[in-house]
Each structure stands twice: as structure tokens, then as C-alpha cells.
Design a protein around this motif. Structure first.
Motif, mmCIF file in Angstrom:
data_model
loop_
_atom_site.group_PDB
_atom_site.id
_atom_site.type_symbol
_atom_site.label_atom_id
_atom_site.label_comp_id
_atom_site.label_asym_id
_atom_site.label_seq_id
_atom_site.Cartn_x
_atom_site.Cartn_y
_atom_site.Cartn_z
ATOM 1 N N ARG A 23 0.829 -1.201 0.000
ATOM 2 C CA ARG A 23 0.000 0.000 0.000
ATOM 3 C C ARG A 23 0.871 1.262 0.000
ATOM 4 N N GLU A 24 1.913 1.286 0.828
ATOM 5 C CA GLU A 24 2.768 2.467 0.906
ATOM 6 C C GLU A 24 3.441 2.758 -0.435
ATOM 7 N N ILE A 25 3.891 1.730 -1.099
ATOM 8 C CA ILE A 25 4.527 1.903 -2.411
ATOM 9 C C ILE A 25 3.538 2.478 -3.408
ATOM 10 N N ILE A 26 2.347 1.897 -3.453
ATOM 11 C CA ILE A 26 1.323 2.330 -4.411
ATOM 12 C C ILE A 26 0.903 3.775 -4.145
ATOM 13 N N GLU A 27 0.701 4.131 -2.892
ATOM 14 C CA GLU A 27 0.269 5.495 -2.566
ATOM 15 C C GLU A 27 1.316 6.533 -2.979
#
Length: 504
Positions: A23-27
Motif C-alpha cells: 500500500r505504501e509503495i502504491i500510494e
């Protein structure tokens, strides 16, 4: 946004929640930042760029190093994920590539998989820039680093290609990267330190084993027995094509499982068929060189046997990382004969040019004949070697005009040769580090492997390693009677085996 991400994840990938770090990468990508993601093999790297591609306008370009990997991933996206994707690579004729580029302009696809070589072409860059690229994902990003174990010169040209595309956000993903590799990737792709996102390399469910044997005969006997006894499916890695063929022929004479070989000397369609059979469960064991495995999406692989010493710690970590992606206990065993390192030493010497070959390259370069194979004379120059020399010629400031003005070219030849020698020494250093790993018998295998990548995690589930204590029987099952029957073909297999085995 959180709700939308989870909805897309559930709809296209069948997951109710993200894996750690995804999630952190995508955001960060969706906010326009460049990211380097180091996720262990099987850690869900592809989701980090495939899901954003569904939310971003325009096209997501995925740079991928292998044709078979591109084809496999595009097929999975179309059939299993319901995501419109295509690929452009050298396996297609020009008309087919042009048709895909035309369809891109009409908004048919969301993802385009492309080789780094194809992305260098000005026409393709102009088409993509006109369409609008919202994200560039670089798979196997360690290939961009000269400190990496699998450096490819066309990867190092990617920063210029990205600039020509209008500098869209970049995601670099890899499973293995030392601190030096991380620094170089970040510098080349302008990735801020806070956007280097790394998950632990340690795979707690994989037990590590190291077996030292006295000679080739003992090794072959033990590996053949393990192939029959271990719970499958599994992969056996060999360093050479000949070792693959000998082991497959040996097993088919006496074994009961469905086994096939896989190496770069096979026709591409044959390799694709074998890969598909393994993924579908129609083969129990693949015996392969390192040409097999990159991007393989098979969660139930239960073991990896290294028949011979791998060429580097990075290669070893990637290959055993294909075990147990479903979280079930898995087993990795490395067999080692004292002179194994000589195989890789020989390969390295063949991979890099001699000073004479660099001189011949310079003369061909000087006459603008570097693309003409006849210009190389009697020396053995592979296409990869020519690409490497061309790259280092550019790095040292050599162009056609400079070469033509030079009489002997001794200075340029020396500078190019020094660059290739530097790369050769690095390869030998990585081999030495792998050798040191197997020679040090008094330290935990898990600690040594993780420490190489700057990690200290040593947690494990069922067993740690053969140094700390390991019950090998826990990974064995009943002998599987499947399709490899001993029949009238046994005599043909025996004859083939006799040809492949070294003469005494």
C-alpha cells in the motif's frame, strides 16, 4: 482512495488486504514520487505497478528483461486479472509491433511490457510520449546497477529513455539488492532515500541445507535420490546445459516422477511449453539453468536443489526465494564439490573480452562496421560482448568521429578494456563471496545469507538450517508414481546418457 485501492485489489487480484509494504509503495507512486521497492521473491512486486496502472490515466510501461516473462505476465493479466495488457519485443515482426502501438493510441491497453532494448528506439519513444506515459515500472531493477550480479547495459540507458518520455514517475522493483546496488539505482533514477522501501529478505518457512560431496558421482546419486523422495513440485538448478541434460537423462532411467529439462539452448516455444506444464502441475520437477524461474508465479514449489554452486549470493537468494510462496514449509539444499567454482570462473573468462578482442572492436567501430559480424574476423565475439563494448566505448567518450581521427587507438582500447576488466573483477568477487558462504561451515546459513544483504533477521518456522539442526525427513514424501514409466524408450535414454557423460 483507501476504499478504491482495496476494491481494485479484491476485484482484479482476489486479495482482501495488501501485503506488507504494498500500500505504501502504491500510494507514493499515485502521488507522483519515484520509488525503489526491494521485495523478497514472491513478495507481490507485480501488484505494486499493476494496480496503479488501473487508476492512472494513459499507459504504464513495464520494462522487463525476458521475453518469456513478458508473455507469461501479459497472458495472466488478460485471462486471470481482466486487465488489458500487451507486449513489444524482438519475438514479434514489425507489423505486429506497429499494430500494438496503434492500439495503444486508441486506449485499448493499460499496461505495455517492453524490453529495455526496444525502449531505446526513437520511434517507440515518440509514440509513447504522444499517448502519455503515467508510470514506468522497471522489473529486475538490479540489472541497472553495475554493482548488481546481472548487469545489462541497456538497463543503464533507461534514465535517458525515461527523460524522453517526459519524466513520468518511476518504480524500480527487485528482490535482491545490496547497499551499493540500492545507492546506484537511486542515484540513476533520482529516487529519494525516504522512498527506498525494503522488506526483509528472510523467508522464515524455508529451511537451508548445505551438502558437501567428494565427487560428481556421489553428487549425482544423492540428487537423483532426493528428486524421488522430496515432496514436490520442485526445481533443480544446474550451472551448465550439459549438467541439465545429464541429470534429466539419468533420472528418466530410474525415477518415477514427471521431470523435464530447461535451458537457454532450447527453442523459445519449447521453453514456454515446459514452463506452462510446470505451472499447471503437469510436471513434478524442472531441472534447469538460471534461465528458468524469473517471474514464475507458482506458490506451491516445495523445494529447490542447487546441483552446483550458484554464481553469486544474489542469484542464490533469488532462486531459493521461489520456494513456498504459499507460506508452507519449504526446503533448499545446495550441493558443493570443491572445484565447482571453476565452472563459473571459466564462464566469466568467456563472457568478457580479451585485449585483442577490444582492439578488433575498436577497428570495426572506427569503420562504422560494428554491426557487421564479418568485421570481427576469427575471434569469438558474442552479441552480448559487442553490446557491452559499445556501451563502454560510449562511456569513455568514444564516437565515430573520435575513432576515425585516432591512428592506433591504443589509448581508447586501453580505457575500454580497463572498464570491462573492472566488471570482470566484480563478477569474480561475487563468486568469491558465494564460495566463502559454502566454505564457512561453523556459522548459521540463514545468518550468513541475510547478513550479506545487510539484514539481521534469523527467524524461522519449522527448521533453520543444517548448521543449526535440520530434520530432512520432514520434507520427504511418498515416491510418486506418475507418468515417467520405464518402457521401450529406456534404451534410447541410456544411449543419450552415455553420450552426455564425460569419458572416464
Amino acid at each position: 482512495m483507501n476504499r478504491i485501492l482495496l476494491e481494485k485489489l479484491q476485484l482484479h487480484f482476489g486479495h482482501a488486504s495488501f501485503r506488507p509494504g504494498q500500500r505504501e509503495i502504491i500510494e507514493r507512486l499515485l502521488s507522483g514520487q519515484n520509488v525503489l521497492a526491494i521485495l523478497a521473491t514472491g513478495g507481490g512486486k507485480s501488484v505494486t505497478y499493476q494496480l496503479p496502472a488501473l487508476l492512472l490515466p494513459g499507459i504504464t510501461v513495464v520494462v522487463s528483461p525476458l521475453i518469456s516473462l513478458m508473455i507469461d505476465q501479459v497472458q495472466q493479466l488478460r485471462t486471470r486479472r481482466r486487465i488489458p495488457a500487451a507486449y513489444v519485443n524482438s519475438s514479434q515482426d514489425p507489423a505486429e509491433s506497429r499494430e500494438i502501438l496503434r492500439e495503444l493510441g486508441n486506449g485499448v491497453y493499460k499496461l505495455l511490457y517492453i524490453s529495455p532494448e526496444k525502449l531505446q528506439q526513437p520511434y517507440i519513444q515518440s509514440v509513447l510520449k504522444r499517448i502519455g506515459v503515467s508510470l514506468v515500472a522497471i522489473d529486475e531493477a538490479h540489472c541497472i546497477s553495475q554493482w548488481g550480479h546481472d548487469f545489462r547495459t541497456d538497463y543503464l540507458r533507461l534514465p535517458d529513455a525515461i527523460k524522453h518520455l517526459g519524466n513520468p514517475p518511476v518504480l524500480a522493483v527487485t528482490a535482491t539488492a545490496t547497499e551499493d546496488v540500492r545507492k546506484e539505482i537511486s542515484q540513476l533514477l533520482q529516487i529519494a532515500q525516504e522512498n527506498v522501501m525494503s522488506q526483509p529478505l528472510n523467508r522464515e518457512n524455508i529451511a537451508l541445507d548445505l551438502v558437501r560431496v567428494s565427487d560428481e558421482g556421489e553428487r549425482r546419486e544423492q540428487v537423483l535420490q532426493l528428486m524421488d523422495e522430496l515432496k514436490g513440485p520442485g526445481i533443480v538448478y544446474c550451472s551448465t546445459r550439459n549438467a541439465v541434460e545429464v541429470l534429466v537423462a539419468s533420472y528418466q532411467l530410474q525415477g518415477s516422477k514427471r521431470v523435464h529439462g530447461y535451458h537457454g539452448g532450447m527453442e523459445s516455444m519449447e521453453r514456454m511449453l515446459i514452463q506452462s506444464q510446470f505451472l499447471l502441475g503437469e510436471l513434478d520437477v524442472i531441472v534447469a539453468t538460471n534461465a528458468f524461474g524469473m517471474g514464475i508465479d507458482k506458490p506451491d514449489i516445495q523445494y529447490v536443489i542447487h546441483y552446483q554452486l550458484p554464481s553469486s549470493m544474489e542469484a542464490y537468494a533469488q532462486e531459493i526465494g521461489r520456494i513456498g510462496r504459499n507460506g508452507q514449509p519449504g526446503y533448499a539444499v545446495l550441493f558443493y564439490v570443491e572445484d565447482d567454482w571453476q565452472i563459473h570462473q571459466h564462464m566469466v573468462e568467456k563472457e568478457y573480452p580479451t585485449q585483442l578482442q577490444v582492439m578488433q572492436f575498436f577497428q570495426a567501430f572506427k569503420t562504422a562496421a560494428s554491426a557487421n559480424k564479418d568485421a570481427w574476423g576469427p575471434t569469438e565475439m558474442t552479441e552480448e560482448m559487442v553490446q557491452m563494448l559499445t556501451f563502454y566505448a560510449e562511456q569513455t567518450g568514444l564516437d565515430q568521429e573520435v575513432a576515425a581521427a585516432s591512428d592506433s587507438g591504443a589509448e581508447h582500447v586501453q580505457r575500454i578494456w580497463q572498464e570491462t576488466e573492472k566488471r570482470k573483477r566484480l563478477k569474480k568477487q561475487k563468486l568469491y563471496e558465494m564460495l566463502r558462504y559454502v566454505e564457512d561451515v561453523n556459522d548459521c546459513l540463514r545468518k550468513k545469507l541475510n547478513r550479506y544483504f545487510g539484514e539481521e533477521q534469523v527467524a524461522f518456522t519449522l527448521h533453520c538450517c543444517s548448521c543449526c539442526g535440520l530434520d530432512r525427513q520432514a520434507y520427504q514424501g511418498d515416491r510418486t508414481n506418475t507418468t515417467n514409466k520405464k518402457d521401450e524408450n529406456s534404451w534410447d535414454l541410456r544411449q543419450a546418457l552415455e553420450k552426455l557423460l564425460p569419458k572416464k
